[in-house]
Scaffold this motif. Structure first.
Motif, PDB file in Angstrom:
ATOM      1  N   VAL A  31       1.066  -1.205  -0.046  1.00 21.85           N
ATOM      2  CA  VAL A  31       0.194   0.032  -0.009  1.00 21.85           C
ATOM      3  C   VAL A  31       0.816   1.227  -0.029  1.00 21.85           C
ATOM      4  O   VAL A  31       0.581   2.203  -0.602  1.00 21.85           O
ATOM      5  N   ILE A  32       1.997   1.118   0.604  1.00 21.54           N
ATOM      6  CA  ILE A  32       2.890   2.205   0.311  1.00 21.54           C
ATOM      7  C   ILE A  32       3.328   2.513  -0.899  1.00 21.54           C
ATOM      8  O   ILE A  32       3.507   3.560  -1.444  1.00 21.54           O
ATOM      9  N   TYR A  35      -0.544   3.028  -3.192  1.00 24.93           N
ATOM     10  CA  TYR A  35      -1.229   3.913  -2.890  1.00 24.93           C
ATOM     11  C   TYR A  35      -0.564   5.220  -2.332  1.00 24.93           C
ATOM     12  O   TYR A  35      -1.251   6.388  -2.105  1.00 24.93           O
ATOM     13  N   VAL A  37       0.745   5.802   0.352  1.00 21.69           N
ATOM     14  CA  VAL A  37       0.368   6.357   1.895  1.00 21.69           C
ATOM     15  C   VAL A  37       1.898   6.220   2.808  1.00 21.69           C
ATOM     16  O   VAL A  37       2.776   5.565   2.464  1.00 21.69           O
ATOM     17  N   SER A  38       1.876   6.889   3.756  1.00 18.36           N
ATOM     18  CA  SER A  38       3.266   7.143   4.622  1.00 18.36           C
ATOM     19  C   SER A  38       3.064   5.873   5.310  1.00 18.36           C
ATOM     20  O   SER A  38       2.160   4.992   5.522  1.00 18.36           O
ATOM     21  N   LYS A  39       4.409   5.620   5.951  1.00 16.82           N
ATOM     22  CA  LYS A  39       4.643   4.594   6.864  1.00 16.82           C
ATOM     23  C   LYS A  39       3.824   4.365   8.266  1.00 16.82           C
ATOM     24  O   LYS A  39       3.405   3.346   8.554  1.00 16.82           O
ATOM     25  N   ALA A  41       0.936   5.953   8.286  1.00 19.82           N
ATOM     26  CA  ALA A  41      -0.230   5.584   8.091  1.00 19.82           C
ATOM     27  C   ALA A  41      -0.698   4.240   7.552  1.00 19.82           C
ATOM     28  O   ALA A  41      -1.369   3.516   8.208  1.00 19.82           O
ATOM     29  N   ALA A  42       0.308   3.488   6.894  1.00 22.09           N
ATOM     30  CA  ALA A  42       0.424   2.277   6.890  1.00 22.09           C
ATOM     31  C   ALA A  42       0.365   1.261   8.077  1.00 22.09           C
ATOM     32  O   ALA A  42      -0.373   0.208   7.787  1.00 22.09           O
ATOM     33  N   PHE A  93      -6.953   1.945  -0.479  1.00 17.82           N
ATOM     34  CA  PHE A  93      -6.289   1.682   1.197  1.00 17.82           C
ATOM     35  C   PHE A  93      -7.613   1.582   1.905  1.00 17.82           C
ATOM     36  O   PHE A  93      -7.401   0.828   3.058  1.00 17.82           O
ATOM     37  N   TRP A  94      -8.828   2.066   1.713  1.00 15.50           N
ATOM     38  CA  TRP A  94      -9.861   1.851   2.646  1.00 15.50           C
ATOM     39  C   TRP A  94     -10.206   0.482   2.552  1.00 15.50           C
ATOM     40  O   TRP A  94     -10.668  -0.266   3.397  1.00 15.50           O
ATOM     41  N   LYS A  97      -8.005  -1.550   4.585  1.00 12.49           N
ATOM     42  CA  LYS A  97      -8.398  -1.230   6.170  1.00 12.49           C
ATOM     43  C   LYS A  97      -9.792  -2.046   6.503  1.00 12.49           C
ATOM     44  O   LYS A  97      -9.904  -3.027   7.220  1.00 12.49           O
TER      45      LYS A  97
END
Length: 417
Positions: A31-32, A35, A37-39, A41-42, A93-94, A97
């Motif tokens: 996902v990093i 998408y 995203v930051s570490k 956030a991941a 990313f959602w 989750k």
């Protein structure tokens, strides 16, 4: 009741959940890359998995004997099948989750049911310890297989590709197979709860277990152990990619050495525990873990990127550091078996609920701490920090052994009187 068929069902369920639960490290890396995203956030993906495990276990563990262990396992499989199908159909990313939220809810149902079913199938602490080690060994075989399964779908040449999401069609098919196998298996669940009690009484009986010194020392030990395992396991692929400069697919494959060590250690632990007392074995394992961290991490310093990297010229740390799993392996099954074997069968569900709750909390804490330190400093500092919880669990196991021996002496005194 066909015990062999029930065991096959339990192994199939644990195998697929092993892949899903321990794919967090791989999915964090993907996902990093995919998408952006930051570490930090991941790293919340671990929380989306573990927090629901803790909450659901707390609410339903004491009620599962009333609901039915087979029903709980079937419900869990149905939930994750739907979540796996959603991943490639609704990429984002959602969705990741949502997947781990679903996996967390389902595993809370499944683990309590599986561990409680083991109590129905075994006679005596030695048989229980052997089966728990085998079950956890199968779990780690699933983790190992999961690394290679995911890596087969990762396009290292195109880090932003969503091709890796196709792996979830395979996982959905495995979930469906496990669902069908279990649905066709008969189980006798009589004797799993005390008759004449209300749901409220069952719930408070679980809470009261926490008042026992043996139990709270046990859950502290579980919390610390899972903190170590998830902190290393979840971030090892990213460590391999960023610190050791391995390609994404190879980073995931190299992390499978960690899972292989856990699998071999747990499958072999049953034979060792039949001959040796669990306490000295676990102390040796913890000291070996600390020694491996101290000796190996310096080898990961100042690694230069190599465009022609392969298994023959990869940094030696990529092969040695994951071997920490071999020494870590016996700890979790051993303390769980010691705890459950000391309780009557009707308390296994409630006790497993507490086990799952504190395992989930430990997993989330370990991943968040490691991810935050990884981002603020680097992977070496993050992994060096594992020496702190290793030291803590050495101390907690000392008090756990004393509490277990005190309980055994008390039980013997009552029988003598």
């Amino acid at each position: 009741m066909n015990n062999q068929r029930i065991l096959l069902s339990l192994f199939a369920i644990y195998f697929v959940f092993a892949i899903l639960l321990n794919s967090v490290g791989t999915v964090i890396l993907q996902v990093i890359n995919t998408y952006g995203v930051s570490k930090s956030a991941a790293s919340v993906l671990e929380g989306f998995k573990d927090i629901p495990i803790g909450i659901v276990s707390f609410l339903v563990a004491s009620q599962l004997p009333r609901f039915g262990f087979k029903r709980a396992m079937l419900m869990g499989l149905a939930i994750v099948t739907g979540a796996c199908i959603a991943m490639p159909l609704l990429p984002g990313f959602w969705t990741a989750k949502l997947l781990f939220l679903s996996v967390g809810v389902a595993f809370a149902l499944v683990k309590v049911a599986v561990y409680s079913t083991v109590g129905l199938l075994t006679r005596g602490p030695n048989e229980h310890a052997s089966m728990v080690n085998t079950l956890e060994g199968v779990f780690m075989v699933g983790v190992l297989g999961g690394y290679w399964l995911f890596s087969a779908f990762i396009d290292s040449a195109n880090p932003g590709s969503t091709a890796w999401l196709s792996v979830y069609w395979v996982l959905a098919a495995i979930c469906l197979f496990a669902f069908i196998l279990l649905s066709l298996t008969k189980m006798d669940e009589s004797g799993t709860r005390v008759e004449g009690t209300s749901p409220r009484q069952d719930f408070w009986a679980m809470i009261k277990l926490m008042a026992k010194p043996l139990v709270y020392i046990y859950v502290i030990s579980v919390f610390i152990y899972v903190l170590i395992e998830q902190g290393i396991g979840s971030w090892l692929p990213t460590f391999n990619n960023e610190i050791l400069k391995l390609p994404a697919a190879m980073s995931v494959q190299a992390a499978s050495i960690f899972a292989a060590g856990l699998a071999l250690g747990r499958l072999g632990a049953g034979a060792i525990m039949r001959r040796l007392h669990w306490y000295p074995v676990l102390n040796v394992c913890l000291l070996a873990m600390a020694l491996l961290v101290v000796l190996t991490l310096p080898l990961s310093s100042d690694v230069q990127a190599n465009p022609d990297i392969n298994w023959f010229n990869a940094p030696i740390a990529a092969f040695i550091l994951p071997l920490i799993g071999l020494f870590m392996a016996p700890i979790y099954p051993a303390i769980n078996s010691v705890m459950l074997s000391s309780l009557p069968t009707h308390q296994h569900s409630a006790m497993t609920g507490l086990l799952v709750i504190f395992s989930a909390l430990g997993g989330t804490t370990g991943s968040l701490i490691t991810g935050s330190v990884f981002e603020a400093f680097d992977g070496q500092v993050a992994f060096y920090l594992s020496l702190v919880p290793i030291s803590v669990i050495l101390v907690s196991l000392f008090f756990f052994r004393r509490a277990v021996e005190g309980r055994e002496v008390g039980a013997s005194a009552k029988l003598t009187v």
